[in-house]
Design a protein around this motif. Sequence first.
Motif, PDB file in Angstrom:
ATOM      1  N   ASP A  50       0.620  -1.142   0.137  1.00 54.39           N
ATOM      2  CA  ASP A  50      -0.035   0.104   0.009  1.00 54.39           C
ATOM      3  C   ASP A  50       1.218   1.152  -0.088  1.00 54.39           C
ATOM      4  O   ASP A  50       0.729   2.413  -0.889  1.00 54.39           O
ATOM      5  CB  ASP A  50      -0.774   0.553   0.872  1.00 54.39           C
ATOM      6  N   ASP A  51       2.056   1.076   0.350  1.00 59.66           N
ATOM      7  CA  ASP A  51       2.790   2.164   1.223  1.00 59.66           C
ATOM      8  C   ASP A  51       3.375   2.269  -0.528  1.00 59.66           C
ATOM      9  O   ASP A  51       3.908   3.689  -1.141  1.00 59.66           O
ATOM     10  CB  ASP A  51       3.809   2.247   2.090  1.00 59.66           C
ATOM     11  N   ASP A  54       1.146   4.271  -3.216  1.00 60.35           N
ATOM     12  CA  ASP A  54       0.485   5.291  -2.751  1.00 60.35           C
ATOM     13  C   ASP A  54       1.851   6.429  -2.859  1.00 60.35           C
ATOM     14  O   ASP A  54       2.280   7.369  -3.258  1.00 60.35           O
ATOM     15  CB  ASP A  54       0.915   5.344  -1.084  1.00 60.35           C
ATOM     16  N   SER A  57       1.821   6.776  -7.159  1.00 59.46           N
ATOM     17  CA  SER A  57       0.933   7.530  -7.402  1.00 59.46           C
ATOM     18  C   SER A  57       1.168   9.168  -7.056  1.00 59.46           C
ATOM     19  O   SER A  57       0.679   9.548  -7.718  1.00 59.46           O
ATOM     20  CB  SER A  57      -0.441   7.303  -5.896  1.00 59.46           C
ATOM     21  N   ASP A  58       1.798   9.101  -6.643  1.00 61.27           N
ATOM     22  CA  ASP A  58       1.849  10.253  -6.173  1.00 61.27           C
ATOM     23  C   ASP A  58       3.475  10.865  -7.288  1.00 61.27           C
ATOM     24  O   ASP A  58       2.837  11.803  -7.323  1.00 61.27           O
ATOM     25  CB  ASP A  58       3.018  10.650  -4.459  1.00 61.27           C
TER      26      ASP A  58
END
Length: 85
Positions: A50-51, A54, A57-58
């Motif tokens: 998940d990290d 993220d 995506s960032d």
Amino acid sequence: MSKKISMLLIAAALGLTTVTLSACGDNDGPAEEAGENIDNAADNASDAADDAADNVSDAADDAADSTEDAADDTADELDDATDNN
């Protein structure tokens, strides 16, 4: 006499319940501990995934913003160049 038998049955049931409940303590065996370790590892892997998602995506958002800014700057420079002539 039946009262004595009833009392003995009740005492036996209470004793059996006590023994059963005491077996449910925190004394996990190796299989239970291995299962808990696997569960923890799966949770940690899920959190790490998940990290990472993220972060990707960032980074994609940042790249899109930079590309948009560069395109806007280029459009502005083209407008300025064509307006001066």
